[in-house]
Design a protein around this motif. Structure first.
Motif, PDB file in Angstrom:
ATOM      1  N   ASP A 125     -48.152  75.635 -21.433  1.00 23.57           N
ATOM      2  CA  ASP A 125     -48.471  75.257 -22.813  1.00 23.57           C
ATOM      3  C   ASP A 125     -49.145  76.385 -23.582  1.00 23.57           C
ATOM      4  O   ASP A 125     -49.019  76.471 -24.803  1.00 23.57           O
ATOM      5  N   ARG A 126     -49.856  77.256 -22.870  1.00 24.91           N
ATOM      6  CA  ARG A 126     -50.613  78.316 -23.540  1.00 24.91           C
ATOM      7  C   ARG A 126     -49.907  79.669 -23.470  1.00 24.91           C
ATOM      8  O   ARG A 126     -50.409  80.662 -23.997  1.00 24.91           O
ATOM      9  N   ARG A 129     -49.851  82.745 -25.973  1.00 27.61           N
ATOM     10  CA  ARG A 129     -50.933  82.532 -26.934  1.00 27.61           C
ATOM     11  C   ARG A 129     -52.240  83.087 -26.379  1.00 27.61           C
ATOM     12  O   ARG A 129     -52.688  84.161 -26.759  1.00 27.61           O
ATOM     13  N   ASP A 207     -60.205  72.312 -28.482  1.00 31.75           N
ATOM     14  CA  ASP A 207     -59.821  72.627 -29.865  1.00 31.75           C
ATOM     15  C   ASP A 207     -58.691  73.653 -29.910  1.00 31.75           C
ATOM     16  O   ASP A 207     -58.726  74.618 -30.686  1.00 31.75           O
ATOM     17  N   ASP A 208     -57.691  73.430 -29.054  1.00 31.82           N
ATOM     18  CA  ASP A 208     -56.493  74.263 -29.004  1.00 31.82           C
ATOM     19  C   ASP A 208     -56.815  75.724 -28.717  1.00 31.82           C
ATOM     20  O   ASP A 208     -56.186  76.636 -29.255  1.00 31.82           O
TER      21      ASP A 208
END
Length: 343
Positions: A125-126, A129, A207-208
């Motif tokens: 998911d990350r 990023r 928080d993402d």
């Protein structure tokens, strides 16, 4: 049913495929780029080290490239190539899922690599990023911030030492996979890199944003970024029926993925008429390198086609070499004597 015939069909619409498409379209070749729309760096916000376009969003760069190819008459089509077969007449038939087949004199594979990530909750998911793998792509953005290297093999020690160039807050998490040698531990200690033993359980996200890496004993190591070395596989499926298969690549004696081998630096493979460009043939190629490789391989394909076009023209030429020399000698003799060559 075959709907069109092209000089070159390019499988893959990333920097390498579009670089080749641009070169070949400018060479006035009939070109089709078939793009499955799954670029390796699609989750990253920016591409780096691309001179003149530093920090450009990857998808924006590809959109610009598609427009440039189309501007010179090349065709870019969304689709997935399932297989390529050899034609008895020479050339290839390219099978596109859900679409009619197309024929090509030459085929270029520029499908890139697919990253196989370790099965740790949160990593996928990350990815691209705050879960990273290449310091030259992302190191500047992590400068002076806590970076955790998640061990997946011997190459993770190299990653830790390399990432130390950008920040002095580097931690190597062994993940019960990496066991540094005494020599490794001296190097890591000398560079101020902390080594933490224990299996990595999951990434902690708030928080993402990544805030830490949780170990099997429940301890959370605070981190702003996680780094892993993925196993990256070449997408060689379309060429399987031609007998081309990817081969394993290693780093520090451990497998790091596969690439499709080149038979020569030109990008040609062992199958005549089939070429490779970009990451599918070179693990190390960054975006700008892949684009440049596509340009160079595109030029080599054009050279190959020019040779074939010339051979065809010679075969169809009405004079034999002996007849050509006789006519030339006669014309030159007439001119030397001031005569007008007879019809």
């Amino acid at each position: 049913m075959t709907s069109h015939s092209y000089d070159v069909v390019i499988i893959g619409g990333g920097p390498a495929g579009l670089g080749a498409g641009l070169t070949l379209s400018r060479a006035r070749r009939r070109v089709l780029v078939v793009d499955a729309g799954r670029p390796r760096n699609r989750s990253a916000a920016h591409a780096h080290n691309y001179l003149g376009r530093e920090g450009v969003p990857p998808l924006e760069l590809l959109a610009i490239g598609r427009d440039e190819v189309a501007g010179y008459g090349g065709e870019v089509r969304a689709g997935t190539v399932t297989s390529v077969t050899r034609l008895d007449s020479g050339g290839f038939r390219v099978h596109i899922a859900g679409q009619s087949t197309v024929d090509a004199r030459r085929v270029l594979l520029a499908t890139g690599l697919v990253d196989d990530l370790p099965p740790i909750p949160g990593i996928a998911d990350r990815w691209g990023r705050d879960v990273l793998h290449c310091p030259y792509c992302h190191g500047w953005e992590t400068r002076d911030r806590p970076v955790g290297i998640i061990g997946v093999g011997p190459g993770s020690i190299h990653q830790a030492l390399l990432w130390r160039q950008w920040t002095d807050e580097v931690t190597l998490l062994t993940n019960d996979v990496v066991e540094p040698t005494d020599e490794d531990r001296v190097k890591l200690a000398a560079r101020g890199i902390t080594v933490v033993a224990g299996k990595v359980e999951r990434l902690v996200v708030e928080d993402d944003a990544l805030t830490g890496i949780e170990l099997g004993d429940g301890v959370v190591v605070a981190m702003d970024f996680a780094v892993v070395l993925p196993v990256a596989h070449a997408e060689d499926g379309p060429l399987a029926e031609l007998g081309l298969r990817a081969v394993e690549q290693q780093m520090a004696g451990a497998p790091v993925g596969t690439v499709l081998p080149k038979a020569s630096p030109s990008g040609a493979t062992e199958v005549p008429g089939v070429w490779v460009a970009g990451n599918v043939g070179d693990h190390r190629a960054q975006v700008i390198v892949s684009a440049a490789d596509g340009v160079m391989v595109g030029a080599q394909i054009n050279f190959d086609l020019v040779d074939e076009d010339t051979a065809r023209a010679v075969a169809a030429y009405p004079f034999t070499p002996e007849m050509e020399r006789e006519v030339c000698d006669r014309v030159l003799a007439d001119r030397r004597h001031g005569l007008t060559p007879s019809g």
